[in-house]
Design a protein around this motif. Structure first.
Motif, short mmCIF file in Angstrom:
data_model
loop_
_atom_site.label_atom_id
_atom_site.label_comp_id
_atom_site.label_asym_id
_atom_site.label_seq_id
_atom_site.Cartn_x
_atom_site.Cartn_y
_atom_site.Cartn_z
N ARG A 240 6.00 -1.64 -3.68
CA ARG A 240 6.72 -1.37 -2.44
C ARG A 240 5.72 -1.58 -1.30
NH1 ARG A 240 9.89 3.55 -2.68
NH2 ARG A 240 11.63 2.13 -2.98
N TRP A 241 6.11 -2.41 -0.35
CA TRP A 241 5.33 -2.57 0.87
C TRP A 241 5.95 -1.66 1.92
CZ3 TRP A 241 6.33 -6.47 -2.49
CH2 TRP A 241 5.25 -7.27 -2.90
N ALA B 248 -2.80 2.55 -4.54
CA ALA B 248 -2.40 2.46 -3.13
C ALA B 248 -3.41 1.57 -2.42
CB ALA B 248 -2.37 3.84 -2.49
N VAL B 249 -2.90 0.62 -1.65
CA VAL B 249 -3.77 -0.26 -0.88
C VAL B 249 -3.37 -0.13 0.59
CG1 VAL B 249 -4.68 -2.60 -0.65
CG2 VAL B 249 -3.79 -1.84 -2.86
N HIS C 145 3.37 -10.49 13.34
CA HIS C 145 3.05 -11.10 12.05
C HIS C 145 1.63 -10.73 11.65
CE1 HIS C 145 0.52 -14.28 13.79
NE2 HIS C 145 1.40 -14.30 14.77
N GLY C 146 1.42 -10.69 10.34
CA GLY C 146 0.11 -10.39 9.78
C GLY C 146 -0.02 -11.07 8.44
N ALA C 147 -1.21 -10.96 7.84
CA ALA C 147 -1.46 -11.64 6.58
C ALA C 147 -2.54 -10.91 5.80
CB ALA C 147 -1.88 -13.08 6.83
N ALA C 148 -2.51 -11.10 4.49
CA ALA C 148 -3.56 -10.60 3.61
C ALA C 148 -3.78 -11.62 2.50
CB ALA C 148 -3.17 -9.25 3.00
N THR C 149 -5.03 -11.71 2.05
CA THR C 149 -5.38 -12.62 0.96
C THR C 149 -6.09 -11.83 -0.12
OG1 THR C 149 -5.60 -14.48 2.48
CG2 THR C 149 -6.72 -14.68 0.36
N ASN D 140 1.04 -1.39 4.34
CA ASN D 140 0.44 -0.70 3.19
C ASN D 140 1.17 -1.15 1.93
OD1 ASN D 140 -1.16 1.31 4.88
ND2 ASN D 140 0.92 1.61 5.61
N LEU D 141 0.42 -1.29 0.85
CA LEU D 141 1.01 -1.71 -0.43
C LEU D 141 0.83 -0.59 -1.44
CD1 LEU D 141 2.14 -3.83 -2.42
CD2 LEU D 141 -0.21 -4.65 -2.71
#
Length: 155
Positions: free
Chosen positions: A133-134, A96-97, A112-116, A81-82
């Protein structure tokens, strides 16, 4: 004879690309450079991973993030979460994302993970400095790991 024509075609194509300003490589953002932020246990233990934040300044990709966890519970699912804040202490939340990425730890305890982010995702946000803050939650939804509050300029 055919090789001579092929060689001329390659030279002509390269010259045209230079004249038209085409570049075969992507350009990195000139303001924000690739940064790594440690993910530490919320319980105050040591670092268990990283957020790698890459801004590309491209027409199709604004930014890419990679999330890595190590030495965590095998088989556990985690959600990234970001949170964006307006203050240096990460107290006044602006955006909030939740659910940026979901990742499951393998048998060795690595995940592992990723976001674009595409440019349209940030076009309505003011160009200013945000404090981010992640936070990584475990399968129960409890915060398990997080970064410090870090300043990131949105350009």
């Amino acid at each position: 004879m055919l090789r001579k024509h092929a060689r001329r075609s390659v030279v002509a194509l390269g010259t045209a690309a230079l004249i038209l300003g085409w570049s075969p490589t992507a350009h990195a953002d000139q303001v924000f450079h690739t940064t790594q932020y440690p993910l530490s246990s919320v319980a105050g233990e040591s670092t268990h991973g990283w957020v790698i934040d890459v801004h590309t300044e491209g027409p199709r990709i604004y930014a890419q993030e990679r999330y890595l966890l190590r030495d965590v519970d095998p088989g556990q699912t985690y959600v990234v979460n970001l949170y964006a804040y307006s203050d240096l202490d990460c107290g006044d939340i602006v955006v909030a994302v939740p659910g940026m990425a979901t990742m499951t730890a393998n048998a060795s305890g690595n995940a592992h993970g990723a976001a674009t982010f595409v440019p349209a995702a940030v076009e309505d946000l003011p160009r200013t400095t945000y404090y981010l803050r992640w936070q990584v939650t475990d399968g129960s939804g409890a915060a398990a790991y997080q970064t410090d509050c870090v300043a990131v300029a949105l350009d």
